[in-house]
Design a protein around this motif. Structure first.
Motif, mmCIF file in Angstrom:
data_model
loop_
_atom_site.group_PDB
_atom_site.id
_atom_site.type_symbol
_atom_site.label_atom_id
_atom_site.label_comp_id
_atom_site.label_asym_id
_atom_site.label_seq_id
_atom_site.Cartn_x
_atom_site.Cartn_y
_atom_site.Cartn_z
ATOM 1 N N VAL A 199 1.041 -1.155 -0.003
ATOM 2 C CA VAL A 199 -0.014 0.067 0.012
ATOM 3 C C VAL A 199 0.863 1.271 -0.057
ATOM 4 O O VAL A 199 0.675 2.245 -0.690
ATOM 5 C CB VAL A 199 -0.765 0.080 1.102
ATOM 6 C CG1 VAL A 199 -1.733 1.368 1.408
ATOM 7 C CG2 VAL A 199 -1.904 -1.115 1.109
ATOM 8 N N THR A 200 1.898 1.194 0.805
ATOM 9 C CA THR A 200 2.892 2.304 0.779
ATOM 10 C C THR A 200 3.537 2.608 -0.786
ATOM 11 O O THR A 200 3.673 3.767 -1.078
ATOM 12 C CB THR A 200 3.975 2.023 1.766
ATOM 13 O OG1 THR A 200 3.488 1.859 2.907
ATOM 14 C CG2 THR A 200 4.795 3.403 2.191
ATOM 15 N N ILE A 201 3.899 1.390 -1.110
ATOM 16 C CA ILE A 201 4.550 1.669 -2.449
ATOM 17 C C ILE A 201 3.700 2.099 -3.617
ATOM 18 O O ILE A 201 4.016 2.962 -4.276
ATOM 19 C CB ILE A 201 5.224 0.202 -2.839
ATOM 20 C CG1 ILE A 201 6.472 0.043 -1.900
ATOM 21 C CG2 ILE A 201 5.630 0.470 -4.271
ATOM 22 C CD1 ILE A 201 6.891 -1.406 -2.010
ATOM 23 N N ILE A 202 2.465 1.671 -3.718
ATOM 24 C CA ILE A 202 1.611 1.986 -4.573
ATOM 25 C C ILE A 202 1.140 3.605 -4.345
ATOM 26 O O ILE A 202 1.201 4.198 -5.188
ATOM 27 C CB ILE A 202 0.192 1.264 -4.361
ATOM 28 C CG1 ILE A 202 0.304 -0.086 -4.878
ATOM 29 C CG2 ILE A 202 -1.054 1.807 -5.248
ATOM 30 C CD1 ILE A 202 -0.795 -1.066 -4.688
ATOM 31 N N GLY A 203 1.011 3.876 -3.064
ATOM 32 C CA GLY A 203 0.824 5.088 -2.805
ATOM 33 C C GLY A 203 2.144 5.948 -3.287
ATOM 34 O O GLY A 203 1.657 7.026 -3.807
ATOM 35 N N SER A 204 3.127 5.855 -2.883
ATOM 36 C CA SER A 204 4.463 6.613 -3.329
ATOM 37 C C SER A 204 4.575 6.705 -4.508
ATOM 38 O O SER A 204 5.168 7.532 -5.393
ATOM 39 C CB SER A 204 5.536 6.219 -2.486
ATOM 40 O OG SER A 204 6.420 5.520 -3.257
ATOM 41 N N THR A 205 4.158 5.936 -5.456
ATOM 42 C CA THR A 205 4.352 5.965 -6.915
ATOM 43 C C THR A 205 3.196 6.923 -7.622
ATOM 44 O O THR A 205 3.581 7.327 -8.800
ATOM 45 C CB THR A 205 4.272 4.704 -7.876
ATOM 46 O OG1 THR A 205 2.945 4.005 -7.422
ATOM 47 C CG2 THR A 205 5.118 3.616 -7.453
ATOM 48 N N ASN A 206 2.234 7.388 -6.958
ATOM 49 C CA ASN A 206 1.282 8.481 -7.309
ATOM 50 C C ASN A 206 0.605 8.116 -8.660
ATOM 51 O O ASN A 206 0.870 8.770 -9.607
ATOM 52 C CB ASN A 206 1.920 9.652 -7.241
ATOM 53 C CG ASN A 206 0.952 10.698 -7.479
ATOM 54 O OD1 ASN A 206 -0.230 10.564 -7.375
ATOM 55 N ND2 ASN A 206 1.409 11.887 -7.749
ATOM 56 N N ILE A 207 0.103 6.846 -8.682
ATOM 57 C CA ILE A 207 -0.478 6.459 -9.973
ATOM 58 C C ILE A 207 -1.957 6.912 -9.912
ATOM 59 O O ILE A 207 -2.725 7.082 -8.781
ATOM 60 C CB ILE A 207 -0.397 4.853 -10.373
ATOM 61 C CG1 ILE A 207 -0.742 4.109 -9.006
ATOM 62 C CG2 ILE A 207 1.151 4.785 -10.468
ATOM 63 C CD1 ILE A 207 -0.670 2.775 -9.192
ATOM 64 N N VAL A 208 -2.455 7.226 -11.242
ATOM 65 C CA VAL A 208 -3.923 7.353 -11.525
ATOM 66 C C VAL A 208 -4.509 6.701 -12.532
ATOM 67 O O VAL A 208 -3.863 6.863 -13.624
ATOM 68 C CB VAL A 208 -4.120 8.938 -11.346
ATOM 69 C CG1 VAL A 208 -3.440 9.814 -12.293
ATOM 70 C CG2 VAL A 208 -5.730 9.235 -11.478
ATOM 71 N N PHE A 209 -5.590 5.862 -12.353
ATOM 72 C CA PHE A 209 -5.885 4.840 -13.360
ATOM 73 C C PHE A 209 -6.377 5.433 -14.542
ATOM 74 O O PHE A 209 -6.335 4.834 -15.671
ATOM 75 C CB PHE A 209 -6.711 3.822 -12.907
ATOM 76 C CG PHE A 209 -6.038 2.811 -12.378
ATOM 77 C CD1 PHE A 209 -5.714 1.518 -13.172
ATOM 78 C CD2 PHE A 209 -4.844 2.778 -11.157
ATOM 79 C CE1 PHE A 209 -4.577 0.606 -12.860
ATOM 80 C CE2 PHE A 209 -4.279 2.092 -10.858
ATOM 81 C CZ PHE A 209 -4.155 0.664 -11.723
ATOM 82 N N GLY A 210 -7.143 6.660 -14.709
ATOM 83 C CA GLY A 210 -7.731 7.452 -15.651
ATOM 84 C C GLY A 210 -6.608 7.637 -16.688
ATOM 85 O O GLY A 210 -6.678 7.357 -17.900
ATOM 86 N N GLU A 211 -5.040 7.554 -16.423
ATOM 87 C CA GLU A 211 -4.269 7.975 -17.523
ATOM 88 C C GLU A 211 -3.327 6.518 -17.729
ATOM 89 O O GLU A 211 -2.659 6.393 -18.769
ATOM 90 C CB GLU A 211 -3.258 9.051 -16.961
ATOM 91 C CG GLU A 211 -2.318 8.611 -16.006
ATOM 92 C CD GLU A 211 -1.305 10.009 -15.818
ATOM 93 O OE1 GLU A 211 -1.424 10.805 -16.513
ATOM 94 O OE2 GLU A 211 -0.263 9.921 -14.987
#
Lengths: 263, 410
Positions: free
Chosen positions: B395-407
């Protein structure tokens, strides 16, 4: 008579083009930039280059598709182009029967961007550059997913955005924007099987679908009838604003208060 | 007749019985911390991940296909729906690519450039606040979420006051901006900018030295510089690995050449280093907007580039001059026809390098539109980044990559 529409490119076309219209071209400038000149000379020494020019500040090199890994390796190891920021393909099947594959490279130390392009025939495969750039892993999967271009020696060549059992390649020019027949029946085929297409029928497949040519039902799109009602009956008149219980109150200046600061 | 359902329930969340004593966990696609429809198939040895396979495509809407079937101005509002946290940065990246293709990049009036740059930086602040809020929430700091959303609300109010929309702005047009800043907007912006540094200090007070925060973030999600380059990382994912490369500085577009700002870099390579960069970037954005406010005062009133073959004349001309009206009619009904050629225009969006590759065949519809979205590669990197970490760190890693699924799915 129905106008002829080419089957090999079903994308949207301009409805009118002047018959004397000649599209201008983005200039393809000769390679005069110092850094690009050196890069180009270095690549030219070992590989055959079909064409090289600068377009909008980026060097474009057109190479033989067999050399793609070696050229990129040369650019990465000798010339500092160590980031593959983007790669994909362009569909020229209708025009030349070919795909154009482009690799967009970046050299951070030199602040320069190069585009390496090559063309392959429809049934040819391209060698994977995943051994040089990890980012090609997903880009090549996406290219395979969207165009159906096979990539040799890719570690995990599978569809990435579309479902695995999807039929057809969505970004090809032969693929219509609203999907082909397999796309329209995708859920039915998957859940019930192809033989149920006729039993279910297009109306059941998409119950929300109303054809614009069906004037009786299309006029009712925002005025739905209750269940089991006679489709020819007039919908009941619904009173939105009732005088007894007004939805909108009249504005009273004395009762209202004006806030001086909103934040 | 009851029809037989052929869907097989293969999406069990856990598979226990494997010969090698490893467990397969299905993370998502409906997971509150996955920041969208991310499905991760994790092979676990106890609590530790041995293999991770990200599965994307749950939000795929075929934007590239749409881009090939819409005229250029028609497609611009669609780009809002990519990185919907900072919509203006997508609009701008698309507008810049088309302007570069048309060769009218220098014709954009100065006032439009100032407004666009303000909006871009404001969007960067909005996006970073949103990132901090959700990331802190994922890691467990609930109050930071509330504080960040309060500030973000003010920033969104500013966007709303300017263009009427809060999330899908479409505030940029090809060749300029449609509207001038409303009266008093700069005062509101100033109020916001004066208020924000104090709030950033508050967040930092809550997090930077927080023992739990540091334990959850330090030494988690280490991206070595070679890996970042190989995976084409950009933005903070790249600068968090000690590589100083910001497109605003290195390949300047818009007004960034004239502006004075620093690029924070961290060579910690972990999530904590990236968190520090996000905080510093917000401060730099404030600094940039302050300079732009003074620049705005000495600009002319023009807002759209003068290029009659591609861009409609101002409204007054359309209403008074017959020829302008005719041109406007053709541009709206048929669309502009860029010259034959291709362009790749990279911009620094809050998430990283956002670029549009456009191939034009001289028709009103793009022949090929490839959108280079930074989050796509920041998700791909998860398959190399996650093995070796514990499940709680995912969860921390996904958060820190700052991904957004629209793009990612576009």
């Amino acid at each position: 008579m129905r106008p002829y529409r080419p089957k090999d490119n079903v994308q949207k076309k301009s409805y009118y083009t002047d018959r004397f219209w000649v599209a201008p071209r983005v200039p393809e400038e000769p390679v005069e930039d110092e850094i690009f000149k050196e890069d180009l000379a270095s690549v030219e020494q070992t590989f055959s280059i079909k064409k090289a020019y600068i377009q909008r500040g980026q060097l474009v090199i057109i190479i033989d598709p067999k050399d793609n890994v070696e050229v990129l390796r040369h650019l990465k190891e000798e010339r500092g182009y160590d980031v593959l920021s983007e790669m994909s393909a362009i569909d020229y099947l209708a025009k030349d029967g070919e795909f154009e594959i482009f690799y967009q490279l970046l050299a951070m130390s030199k602040r320069r961007r190069i585009r390496v392009k090559c063309r392959i025939k429809e049934n040819e495969a391209i060698e994977s550059v995943e051994c040089l750039f990890r980012s090609a892993d997903w880009s090549e999967r996406e290219m395979y997913d969207m165009f159906g271009i096979k990539v040799n020696n890719h570690p995990y060549l599978k569809r990435i955005l579309m479902p695995e059992d999807w039929v057809g390649y969505p970004l090809r020019k032969t693929y219509p924007l609203h999907g082909d027949e397999a796309a329209q029946w995708y859920e039915v085929d998957k859940i019930f099987g192809k033989e149920y297409r006729e039993i279910i029928g297009p109306e059941q497949r998409d119950p929300a679908f109303v054809s614009t040519k069906d004037t009786c039902n299309y006029a009712r799109v925002t005025h739905p009838l209750p269940k089991c009602a006679d489709p020819n009956s007039e919908p009941e008149h619904i009173e939105v604003f009732n005088d007894d219980a007004p939805l909108v109150e009249t504005f009273d200046l004395k009762k209202s208060k004006i806030v001086d600061k909103t934040r | 007749m009851q029809q037989r359902n052929r869907l097989e329930p293969y999406f069990e969340n856990l598979v226990f019985e494997r010969e090698d004593n490893k467990m397969v966990v299905n993370f998502g696609p409906q997971h509150p911390s996955a920041h969208g429809q991310l499905r991760l198939i994790l092979e676990m040895d106890g609590e530790q991940i041995t293999k991770a396979v990200p599965d994307i495509g749950y939000l795929h809407r075929g934007m590239e296909k749409m881009g090939e079937n819409m005229i250029y101005n028609e497609f611009l509002p669609t780009t809002d729906r990519m990185d919907y946290i900072a919509a203006t940065s997508n609009n701008y990246a698309f507008a810049l690519a088309v302007e570069r293709l048309l060769g009218i990049e220098d014709k954009v009036p100065r006032r439009a450039k100032v407004i666009r740059t303000i909006l871009l930086e404001l969007n960067r602040i909005i996006s970073h606040l949103f990132w901090l809020a959700t990331h802190a929430l994922d890691v467990g700091a609930m109050s930071v979420f509330l504080y960040c959303f309060r500030e973000r609300e003010y920033a969104m109010d500013l966007m709303e006051e300017y263009c009427g929309a809060r999330l899908t702005h479409s505030a940029v047009r090809i060749g300029g901006v449609p509207l001038d800043l409303p009266e008093g907007w700069l005062d509101h912006l100033n109020w916001f900018l004066n208020n924000l540094p104090e709030q950033i200090k508050l967040y930092e007070g809550l997090l930077t030295e927080n023992r739990i925060w540091r334990m959850r973030l330090e030494e988690v999600g280490i991206v070595p510089p070679e890996m970042a380059k190989s995976w084409a990382c950009s933005g903070i994912m790249l600068r968090g690995s000690g590589i100083e490369y910001d497109i605003r500085k290195e390949e300047p577009y818009e007004l960034y050449e004239e502006l004075d700002f620093d690029i924070p870099v961290s060579d910690r390579c972990d999530s904590y280093g990236r968190y520090l960069l996000y905080m510093e970037e917000m401060r730099q954005s404030i600094r940039i907007i302050r300079q732009l406010i003074t620049m705005y005062k000495d600009t002319g009133p023009e807002l759209m580039a003068h290029a009659p073959e591609y861009i409609s004349a101002p409204k007054e001309d359309i209403m008074t001059q017959n020829y302008s009206l005719m041109e406007h009619f053709v541009l709206v009904t048929q669309g502009m026809r860029p010259p034959v050629g291709e362009v790749y225009a990279p911009t620094e969006s809050p998430k990283g390098e956002l670029g549009f590759f456009i191939r034009s065949e001289g028709e009103p519809y793009a022949y090929r539109m490839k959108i280079r979205a930074p989050s796509f590669w920041h998700t791909g990197i998860l398959q190399d980044l996650l093995p070796g970490h514990y499940l709680a760190d995912v969860v921390t890693i996904i958060g820190s990559t700052n991904i957004v699924f629209g793009e990612i799915d576009r």
